[in-house]
Design a protein around this motif. Structure first.
Motif, PDB file in Angstrom:
ATOM      1  N   SER A 155      21.309  12.571   8.291  1.00  0.00           N
ATOM      2  CA  SER A 155      20.054  12.516   9.048  1.00  0.00           C
ATOM      3  C   SER A 155      18.977  11.769   8.272  1.00  0.00           C
ATOM      4  O   SER A 155      18.084  11.185   8.849  1.00  0.00           O
ATOM      5  CB  SER A 155      19.582  13.909   9.436  1.00  0.00           C
ATOM      6  N   SER A 156      19.059  11.781   6.967  1.00  0.00           N
ATOM      7  CA  SER A 156      18.163  11.010   6.108  1.00  0.00           C
ATOM      8  C   SER A 156      18.635  11.182   4.679  1.00  0.00           C
ATOM      9  O   SER A 156      18.766  12.307   4.201  1.00  0.00           O
ATOM     10  CB  SER A 156      16.718  11.483   6.240  1.00  0.00           C
ATOM     11  N   ALA A 157      18.864  10.076   4.001  1.00  0.00           N
ATOM     12  CA  ALA A 157      19.401  10.122   2.645  1.00  0.00           C
ATOM     13  C   ALA A 157      18.321  10.404   1.599  1.00  0.00           C
ATOM     14  O   ALA A 157      18.562  10.245   0.411  1.00  0.00           O
ATOM     15  CB  ALA A 157      20.121   8.810   2.337  1.00  0.00           C
ATOM     16  N   ASN A 158      17.143  10.825   2.016  1.00  0.00           N
ATOM     17  CA  ASN A 158      16.017  11.060   1.107  1.00  0.00           C
ATOM     18  C   ASN A 158      16.332  11.961  -0.072  1.00  0.00           C
ATOM     19  O   ASN A 158      15.896  11.705  -1.181  1.00  0.00           O
ATOM     20  CB  ASN A 158      14.837  11.675   1.857  1.00  0.00           C
ATOM     21  N   THR A 204       0.861  -1.190   0.000  1.00  0.00           N
ATOM     22  CA  THR A 204       0.000   0.000   0.000  1.00  0.00           C
ATOM     23  C   THR A 204       0.901   1.245   0.000  1.00  0.00           C
ATOM     24  O   THR A 204       2.046   1.187   0.448  1.00  0.00           O
ATOM     25  CB  THR A 204      -0.928   0.037   1.234  1.00  0.00           C
ATOM     26  N   PRO A 205       0.401   2.369  -0.504  1.00  0.00           N
ATOM     27  CA  PRO A 205       1.233   3.576  -0.562  1.00  0.00           C
ATOM     28  C   PRO A 205       1.801   4.001   0.802  1.00  0.00           C
ATOM     29  O   PRO A 205       2.982   4.369   0.884  1.00  0.00           O
ATOM     30  CB  PRO A 205       0.281   4.634  -1.107  1.00  0.00           C
ATOM     31  N   TYR A 252      10.359   2.999   2.739  1.00  0.00           N
ATOM     32  CA  TYR A 252      11.359   3.808   2.034  1.00  0.00           C
ATOM     33  C   TYR A 252      12.050   4.766   3.004  1.00  0.00           C
ATOM     34  O   TYR A 252      13.280   4.857   3.033  1.00  0.00           O
ATOM     35  CB  TYR A 252      10.695   4.589   0.900  1.00  0.00           C
ATOM     36  N   GLU A 253      11.258   5.467   3.807  1.00  0.00           N
ATOM     37  CA  GLU A 253      11.812   6.415   4.784  1.00  0.00           C
ATOM     38  C   GLU A 253      12.741   5.701   5.759  1.00  0.00           C
ATOM     39  O   GLU A 253      13.806   6.221   6.106  1.00  0.00           O
ATOM     40  CB  GLU A 253      10.685   7.110   5.568  1.00  0.00           C
ATOM     41  N   LEU A 254      12.341   4.529   6.199  1.00  0.00           N
ATOM     42  CA  LEU A 254      13.154   3.752   7.130  1.00  0.00           C
ATOM     43  C   LEU A 254      14.490   3.374   6.491  1.00  0.00           C
ATOM     44  O   LEU A 254      15.551   3.521   7.105  1.00  0.00           O
ATOM     45  CB  LEU A 254      12.390   2.503   7.569  1.00  0.00           C
ATOM     46  N   LYS A 255      14.458   2.929   5.256  1.00  0.00           N
ATOM     47  CA  LYS A 255      15.693   2.551   4.561  1.00  0.00           C
ATOM     48  C   LYS A 255      16.610   3.752   4.378  1.00  0.00           C
ATOM     49  O   LYS A 255      17.828   3.640   4.517  1.00  0.00           O
ATOM     50  CB  LYS A 255      15.368   1.921   3.207  1.00  0.00           C
ATOM     51  N   MET A 256      16.044   4.907   4.072  1.00  0.00           N
ATOM     52  CA  MET A 256      16.857   6.107   3.883  1.00  0.00           C
ATOM     53  C   MET A 256      17.485   6.567   5.195  1.00  0.00           C
ATOM     54  O   MET A 256      18.615   7.026   5.226  1.00  0.00           O
ATOM     55  CB  MET A 256      16.023   7.241   3.275  1.00  0.00           C
ATOM     56  N   GLU A 257      16.756   6.396   6.294  1.00  0.00           N
ATOM     57  CA  GLU A 257      17.303   6.746   7.603  1.00  0.00           C
ATOM     58  C   GLU A 257      18.459   5.813   7.959  1.00  0.00           C
ATOM     59  O   GLU A 257      19.498   6.259   8.451  1.00  0.00           O
ATOM     60  CB  GLU A 257      16.211   6.658   8.667  1.00  0.00           C
TER      61      GLU A 257
END
Length: 108
Positions: free
Chosen positions: A73-76, A24-25, A32-37
């Protein structure tokens, strides 16, 4: 006196219930956010192992200290190119696994 048995809930079940099912979105965004963190924390850890400041790392790859701070802090907001440059400057290997339907493509 009757005792009630506590029901145990797995992390996966909690994520399904409160964030959404896999695919789900909302769940995709969370993952995605977790992986970037995690990626940001890995960069910071590798930099510290090399006894390097954010400013020194930034100079090696041609960016400002503030960009390194943001990346850690986040690779986003980082491009793959920037992430590759960072790990190369840190003399660290990075591998990407890309899954195309049922096939895996490995980039090293």
């Amino acid at each position: 006196m009757a005792t009630k048995e506590m029901r145990r809930t797995t992390l996966s079940e909690m994520k399904d219930r409160y964030i959404g099912q896999v695919g789900t979105p909302d769940r995709d965004s969370y993952e995605y956010e977790l992986k970037m963190e995690v990626l940001g924390k890995m960069i910071k850890s590798a930099r510290k192992e090399r006894n390097m400041t954010q400013e020194q790392l930034g100079k090696l790859i041609g960016v400002q200290k503030s960009q390194i701070s943001k990346l850690e802090s986040s690779a986003n907001s980082a491009t793959i190119d920037t992430i590759m440059k960072v790990f190369k400057a840190l003399k660290a290997d990075i591998n990407f696994h890309v899954k195309l339907e049922d096939d895996f493509v490995k980039l090293a």
